[in-house]
Motif scaffolding. Structure first.
Motif, mmCIF file in Angstrom:
data_model
loop_
_atom_site.group_PDB
_atom_site.id
_atom_site.type_symbol
_atom_site.label_atom_id
_atom_site.label_comp_id
_atom_site.label_asym_id
_atom_site.label_seq_id
_atom_site.Cartn_x
_atom_site.Cartn_y
_atom_site.Cartn_z
ATOM 1 N N VAL A 296 48.309 56.080 22.824
ATOM 2 C CA VAL A 296 49.628 56.693 22.632
ATOM 3 C C VAL A 296 49.773 57.363 21.267
ATOM 4 N N CYS A 297 48.907 57.026 20.329
ATOM 5 C CA CYS A 297 49.033 57.542 18.964
ATOM 6 C C CYS A 297 47.683 58.013 18.438
ATOM 7 N N GLU A 298 47.737 58.877 17.438
ATOM 8 C CA GLU A 298 46.542 59.238 16.692
ATOM 9 C C GLU A 298 46.291 58.132 15.664
ATOM 10 N N VAL A 299 45.048 57.666 15.582
ATOM 11 C CA VAL A 299 44.720 56.560 14.676
ATOM 12 C C VAL A 299 43.495 56.955 13.863
ATOM 13 N N THR A 300 43.696 57.163 12.584
ATOM 14 C CA THR A 300 42.591 57.483 11.690
ATOM 15 C C THR A 300 41.877 56.192 11.278
ATOM 16 N N PRO A 301 40.683 56.294 10.702
ATOM 17 C CA PRO A 301 40.019 55.080 10.218
ATOM 18 C C PRO A 301 40.857 54.316 9.199
ATOM 19 N N GLU A 302 41.572 55.040 8.339
ATOM 20 C CA GLU A 302 42.424 54.372 7.350
ATOM 21 C C GLU A 302 43.580 53.640 8.028
ATOM 22 N N GLU A 303 44.113 54.232 9.068
ATOM 23 C CA GLU A 303 45.202 53.583 9.801
ATOM 24 C C GLU A 303 44.699 52.385 10.593
ATOM 25 N N GLU A 304 43.497 52.489 11.128
ATOM 26 C CA GLU A 304 42.913 51.345 11.825
ATOM 27 C C GLU A 304 42.715 50.175 10.864
ATOM 28 N N LYS A 305 42.289 50.491 9.641
ATOM 29 C CA LYS A 305 42.125 49.449 8.631
ATOM 30 C C LYS A 305 43.463 48.795 8.306
ATOM 31 N N ALA A 306 44.512 49.601 8.198
ATOM 32 C CA ALA A 306 45.838 49.055 7.914
ATOM 33 C C ALA A 306 46.331 48.183 9.061
ATOM 34 N N LEU A 307 46.080 48.608 10.296
ATOM 35 C CA LEU A 307 46.497 47.815 11.461
ATOM 36 C C LEU A 307 45.853 46.436 11.460
ATOM 37 N N SER A 308 44.573 46.380 11.074
ATOM 38 C CA SER A 308 43.825 45.121 11.155
ATOM 39 C C SER A 308 43.861 44.329 9.862
ATOM 40 N N ASP A 309 44.616 44.782 8.879
ATOM 41 C CA ASP A 309 44.762 44.035 7.636
ATOM 42 C C ASP A 309 45.290 42.634 7.935
ATOM 43 N N PRO A 310 44.847 41.608 7.173
ATOM 44 C CA PRO A 310 45.345 40.247 7.420
ATOM 45 C C PRO A 310 46.865 40.113 7.348
ATOM 46 N N ALA A 311 47.538 41.067 6.683
ATOM 47 C CA ALA A 311 49.000 41.039 6.646
ATOM 48 C C ALA A 311 49.604 41.465 7.975
ATOM 49 N N ARG A 312 48.844 42.166 8.799
ATOM 50 C CA ARG A 312 49.303 42.682 10.093
ATOM 51 C C ARG A 312 50.668 43.387 9.978
ATOM 52 N N PRO A 313 50.729 44.440 9.161
ATOM 53 C CA PRO A 313 51.999 45.159 9.082
ATOM 54 C C PRO A 313 52.219 46.034 10.305
ATOM 55 N N ILE A 314 53.445 46.485 10.474
ATOM 56 C CA ILE A 314 53.725 47.593 11.373
ATOM 57 C C ILE A 314 53.217 48.852 10.682
ATOM 58 N N VAL A 315 52.432 49.655 11.393
ATOM 59 C CA VAL A 315 51.896 50.897 10.832
ATOM 60 C C VAL A 315 52.532 52.068 11.576
ATOM 61 N N LEU A 316 53.111 52.993 10.835
ATOM 62 C CA LEU A 316 53.723 54.169 11.447
ATOM 63 C C LEU A 316 52.627 55.177 11.770
ATOM 64 N N LEU A 317 52.444 55.449 13.061
ATOM 65 C CA LEU A 317 51.378 56.319 13.535
ATOM 66 C C LEU A 317 51.965 57.553 14.214
ATOM 67 N N LYS A 318 51.282 58.673 14.072
ATOM 68 C CA LYS A 318 51.722 59.905 14.728
ATOM 69 C C LYS A 318 51.473 59.791 16.236
ATOM 70 N N LYS A 319 52.490 60.122 17.011
ATOM 71 C CA LYS A 319 52.340 60.099 18.462
ATOM 72 C C LYS A 319 51.338 61.166 18.899
ATOM 73 N N ARG A 320 50.602 60.854 19.954
ATOM 74 C CA ARG A 320 49.687 61.839 20.524
ATOM 75 C C ARG A 320 50.490 62.910 21.251
ATOM 76 N N PRO A 321 50.128 64.161 21.086
ATOM 77 C CA PRO A 321 50.844 65.239 21.793
ATOM 78 C C PRO A 321 50.784 65.027 23.303
ATOM 79 N N GLY A 322 51.904 65.193 23.944
ATOM 80 C CA GLY A 322 51.954 65.117 25.396
ATOM 81 C C GLY A 322 52.091 63.725 25.966
ATOM 82 N N VAL A 323 52.040 62.694 25.146
ATOM 83 C CA VAL A 323 52.176 61.325 25.651
ATOM 84 C C VAL A 323 53.659 61.020 25.885
ATOM 85 N N ALA A 324 53.968 60.565 27.075
ATOM 86 C CA ALA A 324 55.358 60.238 27.418
ATOM 87 C C ALA A 324 55.593 58.747 27.200
ATOM 88 N N LEU A 325 56.563 58.438 26.364
ATOM 89 C CA LEU A 325 56.952 57.059 26.120
ATOM 90 C C LEU A 325 58.286 56.787 26.793
#
Length: 871
Positions: A296-325
């Motif tokens: 559903v979102c574009e995930v860069t390597p840096e964003e993937e690292k943030a997602l898997s950080d031991p703090a487990r924050p919410i990461v704001l990710l750019k939505k993929r074009p054309g994906v319906a939520l």
């Protein structure tokens, strides 16, 4: 050849399983000696073969526990002492214990997650599995020293097998205070309202595992307990059934409850939104992993690292074009907040929800809304009974447990931004679970007026632990800590945090929220009291915002009077810039650009578009955006059409043909606004850039009736679309920039003017708004107009820095304030300033919004106190 080294490791190396890791590596590489916590890191004495010592040191640097952050390793050759074994030593050194820090909570580690889903493991599907490398910390502690008896685990004596693990240095659970299993630890509960058709009946059938008995609670709810794996699984299975049926379930986390529903079910989202009184504010979702998030979102390597950080924050990710939520999830916004599971309960819930969807034939990866368990503007709920009472009208069931939450923590929120030539950077949006209360360094800045550059090795925050059990700092010497000078900075009204300063460390609290009601202020007081109790902190000095009506400032003034202790009142925007100065260790003057929504100015007006020549001690107001009226005062924040009228009135644009839409939308309120401005009735003046963005949003018809704070400005940014180029795609870029430019004029001083309240230059946004109206009249698309409007402010930022350099020679620029949470503004401003050769500093571990204010107040108060001592 046998050699000996003394090794000093600094960084986040205490309370994260570092000493047992060192012990295991010493055994692996046949190293003898010892490891010991120190006041500023971890000390190791290592004796062994030269080659093995080298490999041992490399292991410490490259393969430390996931939650550790090794900043530096210092090596010193020393004489052999002929140790014949390796041991973990426990120090009672007072210097160590005075700097005790309880680690932030850590997400379930990979090892525990593997055991959680291993049918052969004795903790298979145990909802509270943890080890030294993960699990609750600050949210369960009641007092120091940090051992089981001083936490909410005190009611769960360890069974024989858990106790054996706890005592074994080679075990991953060595001195892990929350260690537990089905036999000795906390258990899940599921409470439900009998009057809700979607919830279980009294007999509670559980699909093939027999009946789970339930009891009636005094509030009329029924509750069942999962004290075995079978019954625990039955409760999770029922919660999953409710989620699949489109219901909302309240689920207890580490720092409070979440309200959970199927993120692909628009009806469930609508029910949740109505119950929380959330309006249009987006929801965050939980997904299994980064690969699922990519659906559903574009995930860069840096964003993937943030997602898997031991703090487990919410990461704001750019939505993929054309994906319906699903409707109502994050409408009109280009980003979606995504988090990965942080607790065993979340792992189990999402895993079983995915399995249920698979059986139903759903093709998409599972996605659960995971939003704070509270009602609008109230603190997050932490107690099971309170959850039934406050969240019972939203959630039909409460998946709780019998382990108490002692500190209230929301989820942290971050995003990855482009930092120009510096590459990517993490921008903190909300600092809470997983990050707080790790202290920030408080550099003692000098009063050197010369420009400063950001040092390449600027100090990063360090977690300071103490001697004792790994993951379990101990504290002695409390008397010394209690009498040491301590500063308390009360923070701001919005996005509130507070800060304690002891020595060179600032303990900035977790995000508390907006102090707009009694419950929120009570939560602020409760969090403050917990810091005082745990770290033996008693304020000898106070700092607060200069705003006369902020609740935290009123409290600070009353305490200063009552206790007869010094109080420093700090101008809001100076605090913003000082937070950047402190985080980056800057020692000279900076061109501080502070753009936000509201801040009390030295002249009594509402500031928010400020360019300050500042250091840690003082500031001068070099430039600001020209004042515009706010008819109705705070009412303009909730009704940006009023703000639009004030802007159009001030810039003499009410007669512009494109302004008719605003006047028509206001109706009778237009005449009221006019009378208020003309008569000066409840019409404060403001230089706020945030309010200018609100006005532009309303004029363009993007957001006239916001349902949450800053929605008008947020949707104006969202209107840029995915290709947010600064020129908006115009073929006549130079002409567009000229029309949208922010004019710069010399300010007029009076005999009473001071360098703090009256600027040298004024930035006039009148040409920008005229160009906006002209483009509206010409039928230019709103997305293009929004891009041009944003670009005008980026240009103004660059011009402000160039003017400050030409007048004062200041080449370092500090950016802070809520406007810099706008991705377009921060990314384009960084690039523009770097292109002009400026050194640019921004907030690093703190958000640029008012969450950084308490730290900025602390930086200023300490710097001013240092000057006083040196006089």
């Amino acid at each position: 050849m046998i050699e000996a080294l003394d090794i000093h490791v600094t960084g986040i190396v205490q309370g994260v399983g570092f000493r047992p890791f060192v012990y295991r590596m010493a055994k692996k590489y046949l190293i003898n000696g010892w490891v010991l916590n120190a006041a500023d890191g971890v000390n190791i004495h290592a004796e062994g073969e030269s080659r093995l010592l080298d490999e041992f040191v490399i292991e410490l640097s490259e393969n430390a526990p996931a939650a550790a952050q090794v900043k530096e390793i210092e090596l010193k050759e020393v004489p052999l002492q002929d140790f014949d074994s390796f041991e973990i030593r426990f120090s009672d050194d007072a210097a160590v214990q005075e700097t005790t820090l309880v680690s932030a909570d850590l997400a379930t580690c990979d090892d525990c997650a593997a055991e959680l889903f291993n049918p052969n493991d004795r903790r298979f599907r145990y909802p509270f599995i943890n080890c030294t490398n993960c699990g609750p910390r600050f949210t369960i502690i009641d007092a120091l020293p940090y051992d089981r008896a001083s936490t909410s685990m005190k009611d769960f004596p360890m069974c024989e097998r858990c106790a054996a693990e706890y005592a074994d240095p080679l075990d991953r659970r060595f001195h892990a205070q929350p260690d537990a299993c089905f036999e000795c630890g906390p258990h899940l509960s599921l409470a439900w309202r009998p009057d809700c058709e979607a919830t279980p009946g009294e007999d509670f059938p559980t699909r093939g595992v027999g009946d789970v008995s339930s009891d009636e609670l005094s509030d009329g709810w029924r509750i069942a307990w999962g004290k075995t794996r079978e019954t625990s699984d039955a409760l999770i299975a029922r919660a999953v059934e409710l989620l699949c049926a489109g219901q909302v379930v309240a689920v207890k986390g580490l720092g409070g409850f979440h309200l959970v529903c199927d993120a692909r079910n628009a009806e469930a989202i609508a029910r949740l939104r109505e119950g929380k009184r959330r309006g249009g504010k987006p929801f965050a979702v939980m997904m299994a992993n980064a690969e699922a998030a990519r659906s559903v979102c574009e995930v860069t390597p840096e964003e993937e690292k943030a997602l898997s950080d031991p703090a487990r924050p919410i990461v704001l990710l750019k939505k993929r074009p054309g994906v319906a939520l699903a409707a109502g999830l994050a409408d009109k916004l280009p980003e979606l907040g995504v988090m990965l599971p942080a607790t065993p309960v979340q792992l189990l819930l999402l895993h079983d929800f995915a399995r249920a969807l698979e059986q139903m034939g759903a093709p998409e990866p599972p996605m659960l809304v995971m939003t704070s368990g509270n009602i609008h503007d109230e603190p997050i709920v932490t107690d099971d009974a309170e959850a039934r009472g406050k969240l019972g009208d939203i959630a039909c069931a409460v998946l709780g447990n019998d382990r108490a939450i002692l500190s209230r923590y929301d989820d942290s929120v971050v995003r990855i931004i482009s930092a120009g030539s510096a590459g990517s950077a993490v921008q903190m949006i909300r600092r809470a679970r997983g990050f707080a209360p790790v202290p920030l360094k408080l550099a003692r800045a000098s009063a050197n007026p010369e420009a400063a550059a950001v040092p390449e090795d600027a100090a990063a925050p360090e977690a300071i632990g103490a001697a004792g059990h790994e993951g379990s700092p101990e504290t002695a010497g409390h008397e010394a800590a209690a009498v040491a000078p301590v500063l308390f900075a009360a923070g701001s009204e919005q996005k509130s945090t507070f800060a304690f300063v002891r020595g060179s460390e600032a303990f900035v609290s977790q995000h508390v929220g907006d102090l707009e009601n009694a419950e929120a202020f009570d939560a602020w007081l409760d969090a403050k009291s917990r810091f005082e109790k745990l770290f033996e902190l008693r304020a000898t000095r106070l700092a607060c915002d200069a705003h006369p009506e902020y609740l935290a400032s009123k409290w600070a003034r009353e305490q200063a009077r009552k206790l007869n202790i010094p109080l420093v009142e700090v101008q809001h925007h100076h605090a913003h810039i000082a937070s950047v100065i402190g985080e980056n260790g800057l020692s000279g003057a900076v061109c501080g650009i502070a753009f936000d929504g509201t801040g009390f100015g030295a002249d009594g007006s509402i500031w928010g578009g400020e360019v300050l020549l500042a250091n840690a001690q003082a500031y001068e107001r070099f430039a600001n955006f020209a004042y515009v009226p706010m008819p109705g005062g705070a009412a303009c924040v909730k009704n940006p059409l009023r703000m639009a009228y004030g802007v159009l009135w001030e810039f003499d644009l009410l007669e512009h043909p494109a302004a008719k839409r605003v006047l028509g939308a206001l109706g009778e309120q237009a005449d009221l606004c006019d009378q208020m401005i003309e008569r000066g009735l409840n019409t404060p003046m403001t230089s706020s850039v945030g309010r200018l963005f609100d006005a532009a949003s309303a004029i363009l018809g993007i957001c006239e009736h916001p349902t949450y704070e800053s929605e008008a400005a947020v949707l104006l940014e969202a209107a840029l679309g995915p290709a947010a180029s600064p020129d908006g795609g115009s073929a006549d870029e130079a002409g567009v920039n000229s029309r949208y430019s922010v004019a710069i004029t010399k300010n007029t001083a009076t005999p009473k003017s001071t360098a703090q309240d009256t600027s040298v230059l004024l930035f006039d946004a009148a040409p920008t708004f005229k160009a906006l109206l002209d483009d509206m009249q010409a039928g230019i698309p709103a997305a293009t107009i929004a891009r041009r409007f944003h670009s005008a402010f980026v240009e103004a930022i660059a011009n402000a820095a160039k003017l400050a350099y030409s007048v004062y020679g200041v080449s370092t620029v500090a950016l802070s304030g809520g406007v810099f949470m706008n991705r377009f503004i921060i990314e384009h401003a960084l690039a523009a300033l770097q292109d002009e050769g400026f050194t640019v500093a921004v907030n690093r571990e703190l958000p640029p919004n008012d969450g950084c204010i308490s730290y900025g107040q602390a930086v200023i108060a300490c710097a001013q106190d240092e000057i006083t001592r040196n006089e």
